[in-house]
Scaffold this active site. Structure first.
Site, mmCIF file in Angstrom:
data_model
loop_
_atom_site.group_PDB
_atom_site.id
_atom_site.type_symbol
_atom_site.label_atom_id
_atom_site.label_comp_id
_atom_site.label_asym_id
_atom_site.label_seq_id
_atom_site.Cartn_x
_atom_site.Cartn_y
_atom_site.Cartn_z
ATOM 1 N N ARG A 149 0.981 -1.324 0.169
ATOM 2 C CA ARG A 149 0.044 -0.053 0.035
ATOM 3 C C ARG A 149 0.949 1.274 0.141
ATOM 4 N NH1 ARG A 149 -2.359 -3.344 4.045
ATOM 5 N NH2 ARG A 149 -4.573 -4.272 3.577
ATOM 6 N N LYS A 173 -2.606 -1.753 8.055
ATOM 7 C CA LYS A 173 -3.809 -1.056 8.644
ATOM 8 C C LYS A 173 -4.019 -1.726 10.040
ATOM 9 C CE LYS A 173 -6.689 -0.772 4.797
ATOM 10 N NZ LYS A 173 -8.050 -0.719 3.832
ATOM 11 N N HIS A 238 -2.016 2.533 -5.821
ATOM 12 C CA HIS A 238 -3.118 1.472 -5.569
ATOM 13 C C HIS A 238 -3.233 0.719 -7.179
ATOM 14 C CE1 HIS A 238 -5.190 -0.367 -2.356
ATOM 15 N NE2 HIS A 238 -6.575 -0.311 -3.264
ATOM 16 N N ARG A 241 -0.906 -1.935 -6.971
ATOM 17 C CA ARG A 241 -1.114 -3.052 -6.047
ATOM 18 C C ARG A 241 -2.117 -3.813 -6.689
ATOM 19 N NH1 ARG A 241 -1.591 -4.349 -0.588
ATOM 20 N NH2 ARG A 241 -3.845 -4.705 0.091
ATOM 21 N N HIS A 264 -4.972 -8.849 3.649
ATOM 22 C CA HIS A 264 -6.204 -8.754 3.710
ATOM 23 C C HIS A 264 -6.850 -9.699 4.942
ATOM 24 C CE1 HIS A 264 -7.168 -7.509 -0.794
ATOM 25 N NE2 HIS A 264 -6.774 -6.407 0.129
ATOM 26 N N TYR A 273 -11.048 -9.920 -6.594
ATOM 27 C CA TYR A 273 -10.351 -10.551 -7.769
ATOM 28 C C TYR A 273 -10.724 -11.793 -8.668
ATOM 29 C CZ TYR A 273 -7.055 -7.032 -6.175
ATOM 30 O OH TYR A 273 -6.376 -5.802 -5.819
#
Length: 298
Positions: A149, A173, A238, A241, A264, A273
């Site tokens: 990220r 995150k 992004h 990414r 994630h 995806y």
């Protein structure tokens, strides 16, 4: 400070202390709640169902995904107010629950990626090589080669990179640490850039006030795309990414592996995806299954 402003701040503080919410998440909540407060005349924290029901009329021009986010922000805020005793009822059942159709992520073709790296390679072959080119090489290797990220890349410390380890330890995150595989080519590019950075620097990509900002990173990426003949509007950190994820799936990676690589916490986030993975599976059935080799219509 008004009641709305005070309670919004307390709500955001709760998100940080209890969930480790990222700066980006906090900014989104703040924007949604402050805009709703303005619409309600500074009475958001005391708004009843009738007032809350009127909020969606101000969101008519917004995409479903944005409406869903705003509704989610308000539901969580009202739930906080009730739980903390600032009000005795939750009016959020008056908010819409739009069907959320997630758009496919923007990405780049293999040809466009090749153009970006070809231009970098040409710059690295020049003598003397420009430090900005070496930095650019490291940035692209990490964004496209490891799927970082933007916030993870700009916040990389020099100590995150060691020449003998095939991975990075980064904070993603919620301040959660994760291991990110890094290719030999990326290690070389990053190591070369590190040679241009003062050893006293804390950050791998320093600026005069700390590390480079995400805004500056966006500018660097778009400037390079323009030089490579690619529309700058098509690219961002992004998007690189997404290209990392898309091209890995096209190459045979599975969603669980991709979930780990992207950091994630929930597989549902990675499932955006699946349009790529599904296409690959159809091709496998059509061309690799034993029955596909038999002529059954004789």
């Amino acid at each position: 400070m008004s009641d709305d402003a005070n309670l919004i701040e307390r709500f955001l503080e709760m998100l940080v202390s209890e969930t480790g919410a990222s700066h980006h998440t906090l900014s989104a909540y703040r924007t949604d709640l402050e805009q709703a407060s303005i619409i309600t005349g500074g009475r958001l924290c005391t708004a009843d169902r009738e007032i809350v029901r009127q909020l969606p009329s101000h969101w008519r021009e917004l995409q479903n995904s944005t409406v869903a986010r705003k509704s989610s922000s308000l539901r969580r805020f009202f739930g906080f107010l009730v739980e903390e005793g600032f009000r005795d009822h939750d009016p959020s059942d008056a908010l819409p629950k739009p069907g959320l159709v997630r758009s496919l992520p923007k990405t780049l073709s293999h040809g466009e990626i090749a153009l970006l790296f070809q231009l970098i390679a040409e710059g690295l072959d020049c003598e003397p090589v420009k430090p900005a080119t070496v930095r650019l090489s490291a940035i692209f290797e990490l964004l496209y080669g490891s799927g970082l990220r933007a916030s993870e890349l700009v916040g990389l410390q020099r100590s995150s990179i060691t020449g003998d380890k095939p991975f990075l330890i980064i904070k993603g995150k919620g301040e959660k640490e994760r291991l990110v595989p890094i290719s030999q080519q990326a290690r070389v590019a990053v190591g070369r850039w590190a040679g241009f950075v003062d050893q006293k620097e804390k950050w791998l990509f320093p600026s005069r006030t700390g590390h480079i900002s995400r805004i500056r990173l966006f500018q660097i990426i778009k400037e390079h795309a323009a030089r490579a003949g690619i529309n700058p509007a098509k690219i961002s950190p992004h998007v690189l990414r997404h290209a990392f994820a898309t091209h890995l799936l096209e190459g045979g990676a599975d969603l669980r592996a991709l979930q780990t690589l992207l950091g994630h916490s929930d597989i549902s986030t990675t499932q955006i995806y699946t349009h790529i993975d599904s296409a690959r599976l159809v091709e496998l059935v059509n061309h690799r299954h034993p029955l596909s080799q038999l002529n059954l219509l004789r």
